[in-house]
Design an enzyme around this catalytic site. Structure first.
Site, PDB file in Angstrom:
ATOM      1  N   TYR A 186      14.621   4.518   1.426  1.00 19.05           N
ATOM      2  CA  TYR A 186      15.113   5.654   2.187  1.00 19.05           C
ATOM      3  C   TYR A 186      15.658   5.162   3.526  1.00 19.05           C
ATOM      4  O   TYR A 186      15.703   3.956   3.771  1.00 19.05           O
ATOM      5  CB  TYR A 186      14.031   6.719   2.304  1.00 19.05           C
ATOM      6  CG  TYR A 186      13.609   7.228   0.939  1.00 19.05           C
ATOM      7  CD1 TYR A 186      14.540   7.838   0.100  1.00 19.05           C
ATOM      8  CD2 TYR A 186      12.312   7.047   0.468  1.00 19.05           C
ATOM      9  CE1 TYR A 186      14.188   8.262  -1.173  1.00 19.05           C
ATOM     10  CE2 TYR A 186      11.948   7.476  -0.808  1.00 19.05           C
ATOM     11  CZ  TYR A 186      12.896   8.080  -1.619  1.00 19.05           C
ATOM     12  OH  TYR A 186      12.551   8.495  -2.883  1.00 19.05           O
ATOM     13  N   ARG A 234       5.000   3.225   6.901  1.00 20.09           N
ATOM     14  CA  ARG A 234       5.027   2.775   5.500  1.00 20.09           C
ATOM     15  C   ARG A 234       6.224   1.868   5.287  1.00 20.09           C
ATOM     16  O   ARG A 234       7.344   2.190   5.703  1.00 20.09           O
ATOM     17  CB  ARG A 234       5.089   3.954   4.527  1.00 20.09           C
ATOM     18  CG  ARG A 234       4.953   3.488   3.073  1.00 20.09           C
ATOM     19  CD  ARG A 234       4.672   4.591   2.085  1.00 20.09           C
ATOM     20  NE  ARG A 234       3.596   4.199   1.188  1.00 20.09           N
ATOM     21  CZ  ARG A 234       3.308   4.813   0.045  1.00 20.09           C
ATOM     22  NH1 ARG A 234       4.008   5.864  -0.349  1.00 20.09           N
ATOM     23  NH2 ARG A 234       2.310   4.394  -0.712  1.00 20.09           N
ATOM     24  N   ARG A 329      -0.959   8.191  -8.061  1.00 19.88           N
ATOM     25  CA  ARG A 329      -1.038   8.909  -9.331  1.00 19.88           C
ATOM     26  C   ARG A 329      -2.469   9.116  -9.819  1.00 19.88           C
ATOM     27  O   ARG A 329      -2.772  10.077 -10.528  1.00 19.88           O
ATOM     28  CB  ARG A 329      -0.204   8.178 -10.383  1.00 19.88           C
ATOM     29  CG  ARG A 329       1.286   8.459 -10.242  1.00 19.88           C
ATOM     30  CD  ARG A 329       2.131   7.544 -11.087  1.00 19.88           C
ATOM     31  NE  ARG A 329       2.248   6.223 -10.497  1.00 19.88           N
ATOM     32  CZ  ARG A 329       3.043   5.264 -10.964  1.00 19.88           C
ATOM     33  NH1 ARG A 329       3.765   5.491 -12.038  1.00 19.88           N
ATOM     34  NH2 ARG A 329       3.118   4.096 -10.368  1.00 19.88           N
TER      35      ARG A 329
END
Length: 362
Positions: A186, A234, A329
């Protein structure tokens, strides 16, 4: 006591355990109109369940600093007062369960304006609530993706200000940790890597230039974020490219700079900036990148990536490879992972009074 269940203190904030929830987009907000980017019942129920399950820190999904900063039209946003107000319902509940509320603030860059993953995740145009993405250079993420508009220096500074505004709103919404999203290809990660950044001005070329935008964002966020609360960053520790990409060596070098600029912990992931890359996934495959930063700098780290078993998480911490574990997850599959881990490892974790009769921990 199991290390996994020891509290962890950053600045004046003490997080009750080392089991943390990684940011994971839910793609469940309205795409336009007054409710665009607003958290609703799905978001509340989703995060509330993990807090009731004993998770020590929950980092809300990538929350866009502007409408054009969303990954999809259905992402959460934090660019207006209405969005800010609805997030407080979530932070209030997380705190009531002893969970530290955190939020990841983000700009999608050239990977923005895509559909929801269960709809294929392909780029969408204005007719499907989309927009023209922008980035450091006019280089498309992959075949079939639009060529982004190259940001001007004025536009870069505008986005820096949007990150600062988002952090200020995050504080108003009751968050106690803010994380700057510099990973997974990103916008901030796009500036870091030669693979996506072909600029020849002050924001491209050398390592110093390619990290300039990221550090300007960190400085702007740290300027409005209280001194007593921690700031995370991050990062994708590698692009998994053989050449012309961001590397583990770059990450170690950059981590030291982030520490100097007021970052308190590095959330270490990998990949996402180059399409078609083969990544050797296996349980804990990203942990060595976190361990390098921890062992070669003074910046604390959180490890992530196919960590599913409590014993594995405990071993990572006991071996001093990370300071905390971020589950993704696995927490989608099991909101009560922390409680189950506590039973197996003999740890202590929050159990709501309403669930007292079902708990073997009391």
């Amino acid at each position: 006591m199991s290390v996994l269940f020891e509290p962890y203190t950053l600045r004046s904030l003490t997080i009750p355990n080392r089991i943390w929830m990684a940011p994971m987009c839910q793609y469940s907000a309205a795409p336009e109109g007054p409710e665009a980017g607003v958290a609703h019942d799905w978001h509340f129920a989703h995060y509330a369940a993990r807090a009731a399950g004993g998770t020590g820190l929950i980092l809300l999904e990538a929350t866009a600093v502007s409408p054009e900063g969303r990954i999809s039209p259905y992402d959460l946003g934090i660019w207006n007062d209405h969005q800010t107000e609805t997030l407080r319902r979530i932070t209030d509940f997380l705190k009531s369960q002893g969970t530290t509320p955190g939020i990841q603030i983000a700009h999608s860059g050239r990977k923005g304006s895509t559909d929801r993953p269960w709809k294929g995740g392909a780029p969408v145009g204005p007719g499907a609530h989309g927009w023209q993405p922008s980035g450091p250079s006019p280089v498309a993420f992959a075949d079939g993706h639009p060529v982004p508009i190259e940001l001007t220096t004025d536009e870069i500074q505008e986005i820096v200000g949007q990150f600062a505004d988002a952090a200020r709103r995050a504080l108003e919404a009751g968050f106690e940790v803010v994380e700057v999203h510099g990973a997974h290809g990103y916008l901030i990660g796009e500036f870091l890597s030669h693979h996506s950044n072909r600029r020849t001005d002050a924001y491209g070329g050398s390592f110093e230039n390619r990290t300039r935008f990221a550090l300007e964002v960190v400085d702007a966020v740290r300027a409005v974020w209280p001194d007593h609360l921690p700031l995370f960053f991050r990062i994708s520790a590698t692009d998994w490219l053989e050449d012309n990409g961001w590397t583990a060596d770059d990450t170690v070098r950059f981590a030291a700079l982030l520490k100097e600029h007021g970052v308190d912990l590095l959330d270490v992931s990998t990949g996402g900036n180059a399409s078609g890359v083969r990544i050797p996934t296996a349980p804990g495959y990203q942990v060595p990148f976190a361990a390098r930063v921890k062992n070669e700098t003074t910046l604390p780290v959180a490890a992530v990536g196919l960590i599913t078993e409590p014993e594995h998480a405990e071993k990572i911490l006991a071996n001093d490879e990370a300071d905390a574990i971020l589950l993704g997850r696995e927490l989608l599959r099991n909101p009560y992972w922390a409680q189950h881990a506590a039973r197996g490892l003999g740890g202590d974790v929050h159990v709501p009074d309403q669930y007292h009769r079902s708990s073997a921990l009391r």
